[in-house]
Design a protein around this motif. Sequence first.
Motif, PDB file in Angstrom:
ATOM      1  N   ASN B 139       0.844  -1.200   0.000  1.00  0.00           N
ATOM      2  CA  ASN B 139       0.000   0.000   0.000  1.00  0.00           C
ATOM      3  C   ASN B 139       0.876   1.246   0.000  1.00  0.00           C
ATOM      4  OD1 ASN B 139      -2.310  -1.591   0.158  1.00  0.00           O
ATOM      5  ND2 ASN B 139      -2.234  -1.640   2.397  1.00  0.00           N
ATOM      6  N   ALA B 140       0.335   2.311  -0.534  1.00  0.00           N
ATOM      7  CA  ALA B 140       1.088   3.565  -0.579  1.00  0.00           C
ATOM      8  C   ALA B 140       1.313   4.073   0.833  1.00  0.00           C
ATOM      9  CB  ALA B 140       0.316   4.587  -1.396  1.00  0.00           C
ATOM     10  N   PHE B 141       2.421   4.767   1.030  1.00  0.00           N
ATOM     11  CA  PHE B 141       2.781   5.273   2.352  1.00  0.00           C
ATOM     12  C   PHE B 141       3.073   6.753   2.197  1.00  0.00           C
ATOM     13  CE2 PHE B 141       6.488   5.956   5.338  1.00  0.00           C
ATOM     14  CZ  PHE B 141       5.750   5.910   6.513  1.00  0.00           C
ATOM     15  N   ASP B 142       2.278   7.576   2.878  1.00  0.00           N
ATOM     16  CA  ASP B 142       2.519   9.010   2.825  1.00  0.00           C
ATOM     17  C   ASP B 142       3.319   9.392   4.069  1.00  0.00           C
ATOM     18  OD1 ASP B 142       2.475  11.744   3.045  1.00  0.00           O
ATOM     19  OD2 ASP B 142       0.447  11.942   2.245  1.00  0.00           O
ATOM     20  N   VAL B 147       4.019  11.035   9.681  1.00  0.00           N
ATOM     21  CA  VAL B 147       4.822  11.690  10.711  1.00  0.00           C
ATOM     22  C   VAL B 147       3.961  12.698  11.487  1.00  0.00           C
ATOM     23  CG1 VAL B 147       6.715  13.337  11.087  1.00  0.00           C
ATOM     24  CG2 VAL B 147       7.069  11.332   9.629  1.00  0.00           C
ATOM     25  N   ALA B 148       3.134  13.456  10.774  1.00  0.00           N
ATOM     26  CA  ALA B 148       2.262  14.442  11.439  1.00  0.00           C
ATOM     27  C   ALA B 148       1.304  13.741  12.404  1.00  0.00           C
ATOM     28  CB  ALA B 148       1.487  15.240  10.396  1.00  0.00           C
ATOM     29  N   GLN B 153      -0.202  12.248  18.023  1.00  0.00           N
ATOM     30  CA  GLN B 153      -0.570  11.176  18.960  1.00  0.00           C
ATOM     31  C   GLN B 153       0.442  11.040  20.100  1.00  0.00           C
ATOM     32  OE1 GLN B 153      -3.284   9.559  18.904  1.00  0.00           O
ATOM     33  NE2 GLN B 153      -3.058   7.426  19.480  1.00  0.00           N
ATOM     34  N   PHE B 154       1.732  11.211  19.771  1.00  0.00           N
ATOM     35  CA  PHE B 154       2.801  11.015  20.760  1.00  0.00           C
ATOM     36  C   PHE B 154       3.720  12.245  20.809  1.00  0.00           C
ATOM     37  CE2 PHE B 154       1.648   6.880  18.909  1.00  0.00           C
ATOM     38  CZ  PHE B 154       1.175   6.251  20.038  1.00  0.00           C
ATOM     39  N   LYS B 173       9.906  17.467   1.601  1.00  0.00           N
ATOM     40  CA  LYS B 173       8.703  17.812   2.372  1.00  0.00           C
ATOM     41  C   LYS B 173       8.872  17.481   3.852  1.00  0.00           C
ATOM     42  CE  LYS B 173       5.420  17.611  -1.435  1.00  0.00           C
ATOM     43  NZ  LYS B 173       4.790  16.621  -2.324  1.00  0.00           N
ATOM     44  N   LEU B 174       9.515  16.347   4.134  1.00  0.00           N
ATOM     45  CA  LEU B 174       9.757  15.967   5.540  1.00  0.00           C
ATOM     46  C   LEU B 174      10.668  16.983   6.215  1.00  0.00           C
ATOM     47  CD1 LEU B 174      10.254  12.120   5.072  1.00  0.00           C
ATOM     48  CD2 LEU B 174       8.490  13.169   6.525  1.00  0.00           C
ATOM     49  N   SER B 175      11.652  17.451   5.474  1.00  0.00           N
ATOM     50  CA  SER B 175      12.577  18.434   6.022  1.00  0.00           C
ATOM     51  C   SER B 175      11.854  19.744   6.310  1.00  0.00           C
ATOM     52  CB  SER B 175      13.734  18.629   5.039  1.00  0.00           C
ATOM     53  OG  SER B 175      14.594  19.637   5.491  1.00  0.00           O
TER      54      SER B 175
END
Lengths: 207, 207
Positions: B139-142, B147-148, B153-154, B173-175
């Motif tokens: 499955n695709a993983f965004d 991360v958001a 949640q934690f 984008k993560l950066s």
Amino acid sequence: MKLQAAIDRVSLDRANEIAKGLDGIVDIIELGTSLVKDYGFETLKREFVGLNESTLLFDGKTIDEGEYEFEKGFEANADILTVMAGSSIDTLSKTYEVTEKLNKQMFIDLLEVEDDKIKQIANFKNAIYGLHHSKDNKNAFDAVSSVAAFHKQFPDISNIAVAGGIDVDQAKKLSEQGIANIVIVGGKISGADDPVAAAKQFMEVIK
Amino acid sequence: MKLQAAIDRVSLDRANEIAKGLDGIVDIIELGTSLVKDYGFETLKREFVGLNESTLLFDGKTIDEGEYEFEKGFEANADILTVMAGSSIDTLSKTYEVTEKLNKQMFIDLLEVEDDKIKQIANFKNAIYGLHHSKDNKNAFDAVSSVAAFHKQFPDISNIAVAGGIDVDQAKKLSEQGIANIVIVGGKISGADDPVAAAKQFMEVIK
């Protein structure tokens, strides 16, 4: 009931010595996770002595990359490979597919999974389901009552192995109980001064 | 954000070539589970080229026998070792203890665990928590939205790594998002014709 002798935390030379001695005496010889992670499938393929009569299990504890690890492990001459019950259904399906294709056997390690997950993965009909007391858990483990409770909860799972500090007395009781198909013994055989003599003691009490 | 380049499913000779090229270019070089299980800690200790500048991670995916595996892995020159979040609390406590004693770092792989378990193990303050999309899950993983959601949640877990088919665009984008501390890139670097050029492309978009 079959006897599986697990060899762990020794050099590959010592593992070869122990395995040569136990070949044909116990039903299944296991090279434990320590040997897989210390030496790797490539080295085990080249340098493990090989068995003439007993079945060979590598406890690789696959948890992802099911197809890759099972192909590698079987290429390295394992007859049985382990996968964690905590793996995704995708991983377990892939390891089972590789196993069935090669006419080998899959061992599902039930370490640290809840009953809900076991229900979801109870349908791999040729797999062995391994009740497993963590080596890092120092609480006492009553193999006989654990097997009884498991059988009551999952009556459709028929191929059961049990591991966790099992001695001759517990092996005898498990054999009399008649539920588990495989009893796994570690240090009490491979850590004995004379592993062959120790294995024979276990074989005597197992029917 | 740091860049971790994972090397997987290649011969040890090829892994050495890739690692030599990437040393000092990426922050962390990972030898993936395939290399650990194919070659083992003993061989990696003797035959892995060694790093001068980058940090070395072995993805051993410990799930039991925490003390033994972490001692072996660190002896084999790893700076960071991985343990599965699905392990028992006993195992995680032991791996953390060994890690802290040796002044190394522990990476907790969050593959296939529920939020309840993450809550129970959120207190290893020097550990890296790795969001991990199974290689067996197609499955695709965004990564950015995963991360958001994890951070919401934690919020107390501050040292986050993220892996799963990440390309240059996602790394950028993560950066920009500024939550994850480490982005893990596998095939897009180590599987490239020129891993060094590919790694440099990633380093350019990471702040």
